[in-house]
Design a protein around this motif. Structure first.
Motif, mmCIF file in Angstrom:
data_model
loop_
_atom_site.group_PDB
_atom_site.id
_atom_site.type_symbol
_atom_site.label_atom_id
_atom_site.label_comp_id
_atom_site.label_asym_id
_atom_site.label_seq_id
_atom_site.Cartn_x
_atom_site.Cartn_y
_atom_site.Cartn_z
ATOM 1 N N PRO A 66 0.836 -1.208 0.000
ATOM 2 C CA PRO A 66 0.000 0.000 0.000
ATOM 3 C C PRO A 66 0.865 1.251 0.000
ATOM 4 C CG PRO A 66 0.041 -1.005 2.179
ATOM 5 C CD PRO A 66 0.764 -1.951 1.270
ATOM 6 N N ARG A 67 0.480 2.236 -0.825
ATOM 7 C CA ARG A 67 1.280 3.459 -0.936
ATOM 8 C C ARG A 67 0.379 4.663 -1.174
ATOM 9 N NH1 ARG A 67 5.880 1.492 -5.176
ATOM 10 N NH2 ARG A 67 4.044 0.503 -6.092
ATOM 11 N N LEU A 68 0.923 5.824 -0.876
ATOM 12 C CA LEU A 68 0.262 7.090 -1.162
ATOM 13 C C LEU A 68 1.141 7.843 -2.154
ATOM 14 C CD1 LEU A 68 -2.143 8.921 -0.354
ATOM 15 C CD2 LEU A 68 -0.684 9.897 1.426
ATOM 16 N N THR A 110 4.391 7.466 4.699
ATOM 17 C CA THR A 110 3.184 7.124 5.474
ATOM 18 C C THR A 110 3.573 6.161 6.591
ATOM 19 O OG1 THR A 110 2.704 5.392 3.857
ATOM 20 C CG2 THR A 110 1.556 7.485 3.584
ATOM 21 N N PRO A 111 4.183 6.641 7.666
ATOM 22 C CA PRO A 111 4.641 5.737 8.734
ATOM 23 C C PRO A 111 3.507 4.964 9.410
ATOM 24 C CG PRO A 111 4.799 8.050 9.403
ATOM 25 C CD PRO A 111 4.525 8.041 7.935
ATOM 26 N N TRP A 112 2.287 5.402 9.231
ATOM 27 C CA TRP A 112 1.125 4.763 9.863
ATOM 28 C C TRP A 112 0.480 3.703 8.967
ATOM 29 C CZ3 TRP A 112 -2.495 5.952 6.242
ATOM 30 C CH2 TRP A 112 -2.244 7.089 5.472
ATOM 31 N N LEU A 113 0.909 3.612 7.702
ATOM 32 C CA LEU A 113 0.271 2.709 6.750
ATOM 33 C C LEU A 113 0.957 1.340 6.799
ATOM 34 C CD1 LEU A 113 -1.994 2.585 4.680
ATOM 35 C CD2 LEU A 113 -0.389 3.336 2.929
ATOM 36 N N ARG A 114 0.694 0.621 7.884
ATOM 37 C CA ARG A 114 1.278 -0.710 8.078
ATOM 38 C C ARG A 114 0.344 -1.525 8.970
ATOM 39 N NH1 ARG A 114 5.013 2.581 11.227
ATOM 40 N NH2 ARG A 114 6.477 2.443 9.486
ATOM 41 N N ASP A 115 0.706 -2.768 9.180
ATOM 42 C CA ASP A 115 -0.058 -3.668 10.051
ATOM 43 C C ASP A 115 -1.516 -3.784 9.612
ATOM 44 O OD1 ASP A 115 2.241 -3.982 11.604
ATOM 45 O OD2 ASP A 115 1.727 -2.271 12.880
ATOM 46 N N GLY A 116 -1.705 -3.894 8.298
ATOM 47 C CA GLY A 116 -3.055 -4.116 7.794
ATOM 48 C C GLY A 116 -3.891 -2.874 7.599
ATOM 49 N N LEU A 163 -8.590 11.413 5.775
ATOM 50 C CA LEU A 163 -8.455 10.042 5.279
ATOM 51 C C LEU A 163 -9.476 9.141 5.958
ATOM 52 C CD1 LEU A 163 -4.837 10.528 6.041
ATOM 53 C CD2 LEU A 163 -5.221 9.361 3.894
ATOM 54 N N LEU A 164 -10.062 8.240 5.191
ATOM 55 C CA LEU A 164 -10.840 7.148 5.766
ATOM 56 C C LEU A 164 -9.918 5.942 5.804
ATOM 57 C CD1 LEU A 164 -14.409 7.478 4.222
ATOM 58 C CD2 LEU A 164 -13.414 8.602 6.217
ATOM 59 N N VAL A 165 -9.581 5.511 7.010
ATOM 60 C CA VAL A 165 -8.609 4.435 7.198
ATOM 61 C C VAL A 165 -9.294 3.253 7.870
ATOM 62 C CG1 VAL A 165 -6.418 3.774 8.265
ATOM 63 C CG2 VAL A 165 -6.728 6.105 7.406
ATOM 64 N N THR A 166 -9.164 2.082 7.264
ATOM 65 C CA THR A 166 -9.715 0.861 7.839
ATOM 66 C C THR A 166 -8.612 0.077 8.539
ATOM 67 O OG1 THR A 166 -11.452 0.683 6.166
ATOM 68 C CG2 THR A 166 -10.884 -1.327 7.351
ATOM 69 N N ARG A 167 -8.892 -0.263 9.776
ATOM 70 C CA ARG A 167 -7.977 -1.087 10.561
ATOM 71 C C ARG A 167 -8.826 -1.975 11.476
ATOM 72 N NH1 ARG A 167 -2.591 -0.060 11.739
ATOM 73 N NH2 ARG A 167 -2.832 2.137 11.195
ATOM 74 N N ASP A 168 -8.535 -3.261 11.475
ATOM 75 C CA ASP A 168 -9.308 -4.211 12.281
ATOM 76 C C ASP A 168 -10.802 -4.105 11.980
ATOM 77 O OD1 ASP A 168 -6.951 -5.020 13.541
ATOM 78 O OD2 ASP A 168 -7.127 -3.463 15.075
ATOM 79 N N LYS A 176 1.763 12.669 8.438
ATOM 80 C CA LYS A 176 2.057 12.108 9.751
ATOM 81 C C LYS A 176 1.074 12.592 10.811
ATOM 82 C CE LYS A 176 6.286 13.612 9.895
ATOM 83 N NZ LYS A 176 7.638 14.006 10.354
ATOM 84 N N ASP A 177 1.242 12.049 12.010
ATOM 85 C CA ASP A 177 0.467 12.417 13.202
ATOM 86 C C ASP A 177 -1.040 12.374 12.948
ATOM 87 O OD1 ASP A 177 2.796 12.730 14.544
ATOM 88 O OD2 ASP A 177 2.777 14.902 14.593
#
Length: 590
Positions: free
Chosen positions: A417-419, A434-440, A457-462, A486-487
């Motif tokens: 996944p990339r931006l 994108t340091p936060w775009l990891r772990d699914g 951003l709409l971000v899906t996690r778990d 970031k942040d």
């Protein structure tokens, strides 16, 4: 209670009515511990200068050390006070009263609002007996208490209001909104009116979160002149702002930038009308004068800020269509010129640049991002970004333009996944940090602010999709520009899931989401995550996407895609109206 007659619907009173004022009452003689705690909790909600009456409920030491301006803890309702455990020994010192509630936000000393996922708030207030003023008896007083203020949401919204401070995007000439909360009326601590509070908050500098991405034209240490407690425009709507000696030696361009920051900031205060700002030095001399019109033209992140915006959407034949807001038939879609309007390629989603000259479209089942003109007939250039993901839903997100003309898109390929950033919409693509775009984590969609400093951003996690606001930072390393988002901060923590988002102004978003156990709703939220009781839009079912105008045109509609009704529009003061039965991807420029 009536025992007969018809049932009639009535509107509930607004618990956060800004016209309601609470006046603190001093503790009565020989008040018991329960009265002292209840009286203090009530006095915290008042406008009492210096919180002088609230301090009368405290011991002398606690009154000296309590800093109500340090922070505000916001609860869903007023804090609950439980009964104190009575000590078995009658000579035991003091009583402890548990204080509880559901915490939803914290406001720091720089007035920044930070929402939280609702959680339990547990603290305590301790009371002891101290000699009375005449020394002949003892009175119960509070010697230990929570830091800052603890307020229910209704009391918070009654006493405080959201305003935007403005700072310059780092190294740029346009301004970025930085929302904070100030007192509705005179601030009890500083004794400043709302205009002066707002100016002081601007001079104090940006909030901690936005600070790394913005600059201020005010020299470090610049403050209002020491004796200033009230600022009022004159009969020409000119506001004179006297500053201390730190600003005395600013040059003309810097002073114009300072004045622009003030004009943009004060433009959010509906209580005053400021058309010009005159900045005064420490000796009362004029440093510069700037008008509102000139400031808007020179420092707005949107070119031609007075120009209207038109919404666009993809019709059932996968062509780009436009709704003319100012036209005679605002509900009749018009085909746009160029390859996207002619159906040269079937469109999946689109974004129109803020000049309304070009569009970016996701085509070929989400595999390609292509950019083409929507004003002239010309050939469609080669793709600027290509995804190699196997499934269409894992390929490119809907794109977004910022005010500087750069194009953004997310590749949702689960393998990588990339931006991506495409400078000018046609340059060589740049991979964004994108340091936060990891772990699914997966980006479902993105929308960049006009100033290019913030990204929704709409971000899906778990399996949960949340609305996040990220800060865009640009740095130069070895001659190359590195861009990082970031942040990330949760901007709608009370929503269990979020379906769609659009910018609706410098610091406002329109969001489609669902609260836990609730139904889908369309509502406005601030980028800091705060909301108001009037932010919910009329109900609409099955909304999959939404678009709102960025500018101040009050007649421009919110446009949405409803699975039941197709493309619909909402003008102020009306209900949703159908436009076309089948369509998708409604967008405003950006």
């Amino acid at each position: 209670m009536p025992d007969s007659g018809d049932v009639q619907a009535v509107k509930a009173s607004n618990a956060g009515d800004s016209q309601v004022r609470v006046y603190a009452v001093a503790p009565r003689d020989n008040a018991d511990p329960d009265e002292i705690v209840d009286g203090f909790l009530e006095a915290m909600t008042s406008d009492d200068p210096g919180f002088a009456t609230a301090r009368k409920y405290l011991t002398k030491q606690a009154a000296r050390t309590w800093r109500p301006e340090e922070s505000i803890t916001v609860l869903t309702t007023a804090p609950d006070r439980d009964q104190a455990d009575r000590p078995g020994d009658p000579d035991s010192q003091g009583r402890t009263f548990p204080i509880s509630g559901r915490r939803i936000a914290e406001v720091d000393a720089r007035h920044a609002y930070r929402p939280e996922v609702p959680s339990e708030f547990d603290t305590a207030i301790h009371v002891v007996q101290q000699p009375s003023a005449d020394g002949k008896s003892k009175e119960w007083r509070i010697d230990s208490l929570p830091r800052g203020l603890v307020l229910g949401e209704a009391d918070f919204l009654r006493n405080y209001r959201s305003v935007n401070k403005y700072y310059f995007a780092s190294g740029e000439s346009w301004l970025v909104a930085d929302p904070v909360y100030i007192r509705q009326r005179q601030d009890p601590v500083t004794r400043m009116d709302s205009v002066t509070q707002t100016v002081k908050a601007l001079l104090d500098g940006p909030t901690k979160w936005l600070g790394p991405a913005v600059d201020s034209r005010f020299p470090s240490g610049t403050e209002l002149r020491e004796d200033v407690r009230s600022l009022t425009p004159d009969d020409q709507s000119t506001l004179k702002v006297p500053l201390n000696a730190k600003a005395d030696n600013v040059n003309a361009p810097a002073c114009k930038g300072m004045a622009a920051q003030l004009l943009f900031t004060l433009g959010d205060l509906t209580s005053v009308r400021v058309e010009q700002v005159e900045i005064l030095g420490s000796k009362g001399n004029r440093l510069c004068l700037l008008g509102k019109g000139q400031a808007l033209q020179e420092f707005s992140p949107v070119r031609n800020p007075g120009r209207g915006e038109n919404p666009y959407f993809v019709d059932e034949h996968e062509r780009l269509m436009m709704l003319s807001v100012g036209g005679r038939q605002p509900d009749k879609p018009a085909e746009v010129p160029g390859p996207f309007g002619k159906g040269a390629v079937p469109l999946r989603s689109v974004a129109v640049d803020r000049e309304e000259n070009r569009a970016a479209a996701i085509v070929n089942d989400g595999r390609e991002l292509r950019v083409g003109s929507i004003t002239t007939e010309e050939e469609l250039p080669a793709p600027v970004v290509i995804s190699s993901a196997l499934r269409p839903d894992d390929r490119l997100s809907a794109p977004s333009w910022d005010g500087r003309g750069d194009l953004w898109v997310a590749d949702r390929n689960p393998l990588k996944p990339r931006l991506w950033l495409v400078p000018g919409g046609q340059g060589e693509r740049v991979e964004v940090g994108t340091p936060w775009l990891r772990d699914g984590a997966r980006v479902e969609s993105l929308r960049v602010s006009a100033d290019g400093v913030r990204m929704a951003l709409l971000v899906t996690r778990d399996r949960r999709t949340t609305l996040q606001i990220g800060r865009v930072e640009r740095t130069v390393e070895d001659g190359h520009v590195e861009v990082t988002v970031k942040d990330l901060q949760d901007a709608a923590p009370r929503l269990e899931s979020v379906t769609a988002v659009s910018w609706a102004g410098p610091s406002r978003l329109v969001v489609v989401g669902t609260e836990k156990g609730g139904v889908q709703q369309v509502r406005y939220v601030q980028t800091d995550g705060s909301t108001s009781a009037t932010s919910v839009l009329p109900g609409l079912n099955g909304v999959t996407s939404v678009a709102a105008p960025y500018g101040a045109d009050q007649s421009a509609p919110v446009v949405a895609n409803s699975g039941n009704d197709g493309i619909v529009r909402l003008v102020p003061g009306a209900n949703w109206q159908p436009v076309v039965k089948a369509g998708s991807s409604p967008v405003y420029p950006g």
